[in-house]
Design a protein around this motif. Structure first.
Motif, mmCIF file in Angstrom:
data_model
loop_
_atom_site.group_PDB
_atom_site.id
_atom_site.type_symbol
_atom_site.label_atom_id
_atom_site.label_comp_id
_atom_site.label_asym_id
_atom_site.label_seq_id
_atom_site.Cartn_x
_atom_site.Cartn_y
_atom_site.Cartn_z
ATOM 1 N N LEU A 89 11.553 10.076 -9.760
ATOM 2 C CA LEU A 89 10.998 10.973 -10.815
ATOM 3 C C LEU A 89 9.671 12.006 -10.265
ATOM 4 N N THR A 90 9.024 11.484 -10.292
ATOM 5 C CA THR A 90 7.977 12.304 -10.412
ATOM 6 C C THR A 90 7.765 12.741 -9.023
ATOM 7 N N GLU A 91 8.351 12.232 -7.872
ATOM 8 C CA GLU A 91 8.349 12.935 -6.925
ATOM 9 C C GLU A 91 9.332 14.420 -6.997
ATOM 10 N N TYR A 92 10.276 14.117 -7.165
ATOM 11 C CA TYR A 92 11.248 15.134 -7.616
ATOM 12 C C TYR A 92 10.682 16.670 -8.184
ATOM 13 N N TYR A 93 9.424 16.267 -9.230
ATOM 14 C CA TYR A 93 8.910 17.092 -10.126
ATOM 15 C C TYR A 93 8.244 18.022 -9.476
ATOM 16 N N GLU A 94 6.821 16.410 -8.415
ATOM 17 C CA GLU A 94 6.113 17.559 -7.796
ATOM 18 C C GLU A 94 6.645 17.861 -6.572
ATOM 19 N N THR A 95 7.633 17.825 -5.576
ATOM 20 C CA THR A 95 8.171 18.635 -5.542
ATOM 21 C C THR A 95 8.998 20.375 -6.028
ATOM 22 N N THR A 96 9.369 19.895 -6.804
ATOM 23 C CA THR A 96 9.823 21.547 -7.536
ATOM 24 C C THR A 96 9.087 22.207 -7.873
ATOM 25 N N ALA A 97 7.739 21.488 -8.070
ATOM 26 C CA ALA A 97 6.331 21.944 -8.089
ATOM 27 C C ALA A 97 5.918 23.265 -7.104
ATOM 28 N N GLN A 98 6.232 22.111 -5.934
ATOM 29 C CA GLN A 98 5.908 23.121 -4.323
ATOM 30 C C GLN A 98 6.748 24.209 -4.081
ATOM 31 N N VAL A 99 7.807 24.244 -5.031
ATOM 32 C CA VAL A 99 8.712 25.108 -4.763
ATOM 33 C C VAL A 99 9.067 26.131 -4.870
ATOM 34 N N ALA A 100 8.444 26.257 -6.598
ATOM 35 C CA ALA A 100 8.677 27.047 -7.065
ATOM 36 C C ALA A 100 7.256 27.640 -6.490
ATOM 37 N N ASN A 101 6.006 27.452 -6.706
ATOM 38 C CA ASN A 101 4.494 27.544 -6.768
ATOM 39 C C ASN A 101 5.008 28.278 -5.275
ATOM 40 N N ASN A 102 5.871 28.291 -4.625
ATOM 41 C CA ASN A 102 5.684 29.058 -2.888
ATOM 42 C C ASN A 102 7.159 30.199 -3.341
ATOM 43 N N LYS A 105 11.090 29.550 -2.372
ATOM 44 C CA LYS A 105 11.468 29.764 -0.777
ATOM 45 C C LYS A 105 12.292 28.326 -0.285
ATOM 46 N N ASP A 106 13.345 28.484 0.632
ATOM 47 C CA ASP A 106 13.772 26.932 1.099
ATOM 48 C C ASP A 106 13.871 25.702 0.019
ATOM 49 N N TRP A 107 14.046 26.325 -1.121
ATOM 50 C CA TRP A 107 14.783 25.483 -2.114
ATOM 51 C C TRP A 107 15.728 24.037 -2.015
ATOM 52 N N ASP A 108 16.828 24.696 -1.238
ATOM 53 C CA ASP A 108 18.079 24.292 -1.229
ATOM 54 C C ASP A 108 17.331 23.102 -0.107
ATOM 55 N N ILE A 120 24.651 19.245 -11.014
ATOM 56 C CA ILE A 120 22.989 19.585 -10.754
ATOM 57 C C ILE A 120 22.868 20.242 -9.804
ATOM 58 N N TRP A 121 23.660 20.315 -8.792
ATOM 59 C CA TRP A 121 23.827 20.945 -7.255
ATOM 60 C C TRP A 121 23.567 23.039 -7.419
ATOM 61 N N SER A 122 25.150 22.893 -8.608
ATOM 62 C CA SER A 122 25.637 23.991 -8.527
ATOM 63 C C SER A 122 24.767 25.283 -9.448
ATOM 64 N N SER A 123 24.656 24.134 -10.853
ATOM 65 C CA SER A 123 23.492 25.373 -11.829
ATOM 66 C C SER A 123 22.602 25.465 -11.327
ATOM 67 N N ILE A 124 21.140 24.082 -10.461
ATOM 68 C CA ILE A 124 20.596 24.505 -10.090
ATOM 69 C C ILE A 124 20.162 25.640 -9.353
ATOM 70 N N TYR A 128 17.731 28.709 -8.806
ATOM 71 C CA TYR A 128 16.712 29.296 -7.871
ATOM 72 C C TYR A 128 17.374 30.108 -7.190
ATOM 73 N N SER A 129 18.681 30.615 -6.979
ATOM 74 C CA SER A 129 18.448 31.632 -5.629
ATOM 75 C C SER A 129 18.441 32.998 -6.301
ATOM 76 N N GLY A 130 18.587 32.845 -7.746
ATOM 77 C CA GLY A 130 18.089 34.175 -8.602
ATOM 78 C C GLY A 130 16.618 35.020 -8.185
ATOM 79 N N LEU A 131 16.234 33.513 -8.569
ATOM 80 C CA LEU A 131 14.544 33.290 -8.660
ATOM 81 C C LEU A 131 13.806 33.868 -7.016
ATOM 82 N N GLU A 132 14.351 33.310 -6.455
ATOM 83 C CA GLU A 132 14.049 33.413 -4.622
ATOM 84 C C GLU A 132 13.853 35.059 -4.390
ATOM 85 N N ALA A 133 15.387 35.372 -4.863
ATOM 86 C CA ALA A 133 16.136 36.477 -4.575
ATOM 87 C C ALA A 133 15.063 37.822 -5.148
#
Length: 221
Positions: A89-102, A105-108, A120-124, A128-133
């Motif tokens: 769970l900690t790793e998931y949040y760490e990775t989410t931060a890296q994705v959001a801070n970047n 990009k390549d969130w999927d 979860i996949w369909s919702s996020i 995330y696609s909208g935020l990236e775009a």
């Protein structure tokens, strides 16, 4: 690199786990709805900011401890599974931060292995696609005040489940538009509140996944 939290091998797990691993990742669990807009930044992992070892370290330094033996008793296996679920769970949040801070990009491809529920996949995916775009991004990381186990479910096939309750603090996370303008939080929106998680192991030699996330913004912590 994403690490794998592996459940100790047991004979019955090898025989049964292989047959069901393909469908386990898509098991639908309870009725919780994943709300990715509430996940901002990441939970910093223990020791994640510690300095690297010096190349000139003294040869008399204390050597690293030998890895502990694989757990064998039900109590040892349970303890390891709980520790691995929390770490994942900690790793998931760490990775989410890296994705959001970047800029998301390549969130999927980056976050794919963390999801064990198609909802979860369909919702996020849409968010995330909208935020990236739109070029949005974040700075900072969220923090966890505490994580407690609310339920543990053993499984001889290697598909154990751990339910966790976490207090998450988002005060150090800021959201920005593509032009660098900070996006203010909605007035009155909580920044430190409780989350419930269902973490599920995906069988022998596999990983733990987030199968359900339920935010409780009405429960300050």
């Amino acid at each position: 690199m994403v690490s794998s939290a592996i459940t100790p091998k047991r004979t019955i797990a090898v025989l049964i786990g292989v047959a069901v691993i393909a469908v386990a990742a898509f098991a639908v669990v309870r009725s919780g709805v994943f709300e990715p807009e509430t996940v901002q930044g990441a939970i910093p992992g223990p020791g994640s900011s510690s300095p690297s070892a010096s190349a000139s370290a003294s040869p008399s330094a204390t050597p690293a401890p030998e890895p502990s033996a694989s757990p064998t008793t039900p109590e040892q296996i349970k303890a390891k599974n709980i520790a691995d679920a929390k770490a994942r769970l900690t790793e998931y949040y760490e990775t989410t931060a890296q994705v959001a801070n970047n800029g998301y990009k390549d969130w999927d491809t980056t976050l794919d292995s963390f999801y064990g529920n198609p909802r979860i996949w369909s919702s996020i995916g849409g968010v995330y696609s909208g935020l990236e775009a739109g070029g949005q991004y974040t700075t900072g990381e969220a923090g966890v005040e505490r994580v407690e186990v609310t339920k543990y479910t053993a499984d001889d096939a290697g598909f154990e489940s751990v339910e966790l309750r976490a207090c998450v603090d988002f005060r150090d996370v800021a959201n920005f538009s593509a032009d660098g303008t900070e996006l203010e939080r909605e007035k009155g929106a909580p920044t430190r509140y409780m989350f419930d998680y269902l973490m599920r192991h995906q069988g022998p030699a596999s990983v733990w996944t987030v199968n359900e996330q339920t935010p409780h913004p009405e429960q300050a912590c």
